[in-house]
Design an enzyme around this catalytic site. Sequence first.
Site, mmCIF file in Angstrom:
data_model
loop_
_atom_site.group_PDB
_atom_site.id
_atom_site.type_symbol
_atom_site.label_atom_id
_atom_site.label_comp_id
_atom_site.label_asym_id
_atom_site.label_seq_id
_atom_site.Cartn_x
_atom_site.Cartn_y
_atom_site.Cartn_z
ATOM 1 N N CYS A 1 -6.194 1.997 5.887
ATOM 2 C CA CYS A 1 -6.557 0.563 5.982
ATOM 3 C C CYS A 1 -6.437 0.024 7.663
ATOM 4 C CB CYS A 1 -6.289 -0.627 5.086
ATOM 5 S SG CYS A 1 -5.341 -1.310 5.480
ATOM 6 N N HIS B 1 0.682 -0.948 -0.322
ATOM 7 C CA HIS B 1 -0.132 0.067 -0.142
ATOM 8 C C HIS B 1 0.852 1.348 -0.208
ATOM 9 C CE1 HIS B 1 -4.228 -2.183 2.060
ATOM 10 N NE2 HIS B 1 -3.169 -2.209 0.528
ATOM 11 N N CYS C 1 -2.181 -0.604 7.297
ATOM 12 C CA CYS C 1 -1.231 0.531 7.206
ATOM 13 C C CYS C 1 -1.600 1.283 8.833
ATOM 14 C CB CYS C 1 -1.839 1.431 6.161
ATOM 15 S SG CYS C 1 -1.547 0.826 4.750
ATOM 16 N N GLU D 1 0.853 3.964 2.456
ATOM 17 C CA GLU D 1 1.210 4.143 2.899
ATOM 18 C C GLU D 1 2.851 3.482 3.220
ATOM 19 O OE1 GLU D 1 -2.968 4.088 3.821
ATOM 20 O OE2 GLU D 1 -1.825 3.550 2.367
#
Length: 145
Positions: free
Chosen positions: A83, A53, A86, A55
């Site tokens: 999420c 992801h 993260c 992040e």
Amino acid sequence: MEVDERYMSLALAEAQKAEQAGEVPIGCVIVADGQIVGRGHNLTETLQDVTAHAEIQAITAAAQTLGGKYLTDCTLYVTVEPCVMCAGAIGWAQLKRVVYGCEDDKRGYTRFAPQTLHPKTQVQHGVLAEACAEIMTQFFQKKRI
């Protein structure tokens, strides 16, 4: 332009890179003392890695730039609410501040685990929310055609 909006615009530019690569268009930048120390965008399709992801990419880059795993003097800007995965990484990295654009009602950390971030982390949301939501909406509309 306000500082948060300026950095969120740069996160949106990262999201556009993700979109151009066929990835879900989420982008992230991490800032320390007015300097970008990490940036990233979703790479889950490119790397065939569900953990890639935006992040996570930005946290890894910032830790390498700064030479340490704790990012206590940094602000993370991300286009969509993190999420739970993260948020956990943000919590472990002990980021000082998190700024996100639009909320994620389906998978956002505030729905499932609102206490995940480090207790000292300050959170700001809604920065350039319309632009952040729009790039996501357009991406998924194109997928459905």
